[in-house]
Design an enzyme around this catalytic site. Structure first.
Site, PDB file in Angstrom:
ATOM      1  N   ASP A 329       1.061  -1.087   0.148  1.00 28.53           N
ATOM      2  CA  ASP A 329       0.248  -0.094  -0.084  1.00 28.53           C
ATOM      3  C   ASP A 329       0.918   1.448  -0.529  1.00 28.53           C
ATOM      4  O   ASP A 329       2.467   1.852   0.357  1.00 28.53           O
ATOM      5  CB  ASP A 329      -0.960   0.136   1.119  1.00 28.53           C
ATOM      6  CG  ASP A 329      -1.474   0.959   0.961  1.00 28.53           C
ATOM      7  OD1 ASP A 329      -2.313   1.070  -0.070  1.00 28.53           O
ATOM      8  OD2 ASP A 329      -1.793   1.848   1.919  1.00 28.53           O
ATOM      9  N   GLU A 358       1.928   0.014  -4.323  1.00 24.50           N
ATOM     10  CA  GLU A 358       1.223   1.456  -5.739  1.00 24.50           C
ATOM     11  C   GLU A 358       2.453   2.915  -5.385  1.00 24.50           C
ATOM     12  O   GLU A 358       3.200   3.068  -4.746  1.00 24.50           O
ATOM     13  CB  GLU A 358       0.120   1.965  -4.807  1.00 24.50           C
ATOM     14  CG  GLU A 358      -1.168   1.174  -4.169  1.00 24.50           C
ATOM     15  CD  GLU A 358      -2.366   1.870  -3.138  1.00 24.50           C
ATOM     16  OE1 GLU A 358      -3.781   2.343  -4.179  1.00 24.50           O
ATOM     17  OE2 GLU A 358      -2.069   2.114  -2.275  1.00 24.50           O
TER      18      GLU A 358
END
Ligand code: CA
Length: 633
Positions: A329, A358
């Site tokens: 993340d 990400e």
């Protein structure tokens, strides 16, 4: 810097005295004794508290730990698996009770760590050969992203709705007699399931599980979440049931990927902070926690012992739970060196594990050139015989296909704005290796997608951006997008239910919305409906992709051009095969003249692993549709 931050954690003297490389942090039971080790170099006292239960009651014993080498406090106690424990740590900020960041399990709501004999939690055969085919490149994976509770919250025939064990139930059908749950996944043909956070997070009360949350609020990174277990009080249950879930998916030949959220914790005064105040987080010059994550307390991956923690934790999950991959993340908040440590640690355990994150550019809390974002990720190298480095999500093809996630009405290639977005789609088809977007990756190490848990579902996006279009037309747009994703170099990824026209009624950020909004609606799986037809098409595309080695060749040559009559032509060559795809993003049919005979493998309604027809000469590409051909080179 304020005084309280001036421990000089970044000095060479601190590194020389306190950086610790041992692999023995945590609680390690051997026979009827357990050794506890915790890193707290600035503490003046650490007391080990032992409890008979994971929740309620007082400690039955409190014992001072001994400061040993490099700031590690240690104690060996005659106790074993099933003992719960905490540390009372005295530092410059006072005395606080912390949970061991290396705890392997925990009691209710993660308030006490647990000593656990991990071997006893392995399902039968868990360490044996896996039915999951090891990836030879990341491009071979086809990923279905799901939240554990979403998967079965509305699975009426499940005995374990919302739990890990719902993934172990074969033979389930819905009210229309269609296979659902695990059997559905097998038939769909995806290679991997990506699970939203299943480490212990804070926001759902495990005793009641009466609220919903995605789980991006980490409490105990190395402990499975308790609200997904049938008994959240006994720490061994969550560990065993989590492994049972993974074992069942493995038996079905499906790999398991877990979403890791190392970039922030639930609260700034976490156990990390109580153990070593001000070490694990980033601060502004005036001493406030930075919040590039938007969550209020960015962690400091560049600090040696947090980078070590990330690598240890990631490798632990892959080793202990036999995970087949990890997703990171807000990876752009981490520094490249930390992510390289994570890559090396995970791939030393499983060189075939897929790693991706990400790669958005995140604030300036780390020097931009050192951020593990999409512009810099090529700096990460696969170590040893690893199958890849770290892939990044491709927001270019995401927004290029269906329009910006930041504007509900924004359109992309498939839904009415093809010319504005052609470059983005071509970049995506080529695996993020083209020019014009400021970043590029090697070996197709890019996650191609139209929808994930964030933002509108694809169906909701098509509904907002094409409000006037008939349903059948939006279905065609959806299918066109899916076909492009399955052609693109990289790893196709989709949110669970995208293939069933999933809606969240326009909820763009359902992280704590109701189960009603979030849970997959299995009742939509009914023969003859648009949702069912769309699912069949996805299933056929998955078969097509898995049957054509050229589409998973990380070194395939991809060329795209606007050709005859405005058809977008895509040529893909590699591994002795060639694919020609004709894309028509317009409403009207377009004609294209094939220069030689080709085998048709997919059109706008059909796809699969066997050719549908041989065609040559003029062909018609239906509106919002594709024709995909193969030929031998
Ligand atoms: Ca929890």
């Amino acid at each position: 810097m304020t005084d309280r931050l001036s421990h000089d954690f970044d000095s060479e003297a601190f590194a020389a005295a306190y950086h610790y490389d041992g692999d023995d942090l945590g609680a390690t039971p051997v026979g009827d004794r357990t050794t506890f080790k915790v890193w707290a170099p600035t503490a003046s006292r650490v007391v080990l508290n032992l409890f008979a239960e994971g929740y309620g009651g007082d400690a039955y014993r409190r014992v001072d730990m001994t400061l040993a080498e490099r700031g590690v406090w240690t104690h060996t106690e005659p106790c074993g698996s099933g003992t719960y424990y905490t540390y009372s740590v005295t530092t410059a900020i006072g005395t606080h009770e912390a949970v061991d960041p290396y705890a392997r399990s925990a009691g209710l709501n993660g308030r006490r760590g647990m000593v656990i004999d991990l071997v006893s939690t392995d399902p039968e055969g868990f360490r044996g050969p896996s039915a999951v085919r090891p990836l030879q490149s990341y491009t071979e994976a086809i990923i279905w992203e799901v939240h554990i509770r979403d998967f079965s919250g509305k699975l009426a025939s499940s005995k374990y709705r919302g739990k890990y064990l719902a993934f172990t139930e074969g033979g389930l059908v819905n009210e229309h007699g269609e296979s659902v749950g695990l059997d559905y996944l097998k038939q769909l043909g995806v290679t991997h399931v990506h699970l939203l956070p299943l480490f212990d997070y804070a926001s759902v009360d495990e005793a009641y599980a009466d609220t919903f949350n995605w789980g991006y609020d980490p409490l105990n990174y190395n402990v499975p979440e308790g609200s997904y277990a049938t008994d959240p009080y006994r720490g061994e249950v969550r560990v065993r049931e989590c492994k049972q879930m993974i074992a069942a998916l493995h038996e079905a030949g499906i790999g398991v990927i877990m979403d890791m959220v190392y970039n922030h914790t639930y609260r700034a005064d976490s156990s990390f902070h109580k153990l070593v105040p001000y070490y694990y987080y980033r601060y502004t010059a005036d001493g406030k926690n930075t919040s590039a994550s938007g969550c209020g307390n960015d962690t400091a991956s560049e600090r040696y012992m947090f980078g070590k923690f990330m690598a240890d934790s990631a490798a632990y999950w892959v080793r202990e739970y036999r995970l087949d991959g990890l997703r990171f993340d807000l990876m752009g908040l981490h520094d490249l060196a930390a992510m390289q440590r994570v890559e090396a640690a995970v791939h030393a355990v499983n060189p075939h594990a897929i790693l991706y994150g990400e790669g958005w550019v995140m604030g300036a809390t780390v020097d931009g050139s050192k951020q593990a974002n999409q512009y810099e990720i090529h700096e990460i190298r696969p170590t040893g015989n690893a199958v890849g480095g770290i892939a990044v999500f491709n927001d270019v093809i995401r927004d290029g296909l269906k329009g910006s996630v930041f504007h509900r009405e924004g359109r992309g290639y498939i839904n009415g704005a093809p010319w504005d977005n052609l470059g983005r789609v071509i970049f995506g088809l080529g695996g993020g290796s083209g020019e014009g977007f400021g970043w590029r990756v090697e070996r197709g190490e890019v996650i191609n997608y139209m929808s994930a848990h964030d933002n509108l579902t694809l169906w909701d996006k098509l509904s907002f951006s094409c409000a006037g279009a008939e349903e059948w037309r939006r279905v065609k747009m959806n299918k066109l997008g899916a076909a492009i994703l399955m052609l693109a170099k990289g790893t196709p990824f989709f949110q669970a239910g995208e293939e069933l026209l999933r809606t969240k009624d326009g909820d763009e950020n359902s992280y704590r919305s109701t189960d009603e909004v979030n849970n997959l609606d299995w009742s939509t799986l009914q023969s003859g409906t648009p949702a069912y037809e769309t699912m069949c098409y996805y299933r056929g595309l998955i078969r097509m992709r898995r049957a054509l080695p050229v589409l998973t060749d990380p070194h395939a040559d991809v060329d795209c051009a606007v050709a005859q009559n405005g058809v977008t032509a895509v040529w893909i060559a590699g591994r002795g095969e060639r694919v020609l795809a004709l894309l028509n993003p317009h409403a009207e049919p377009l004609t294209y003249v094939l220069s030689e005979p080709y085998l048709l493998v997919a059109d706008g309604t059909r796809a699969g692993d066997t050719p549908l027809a041989e065609e040559s000469g003029p062909v018609t590409v239906d509106g919002h549709s594709v024709r995909i051909y193969k030929s031998k080179i």
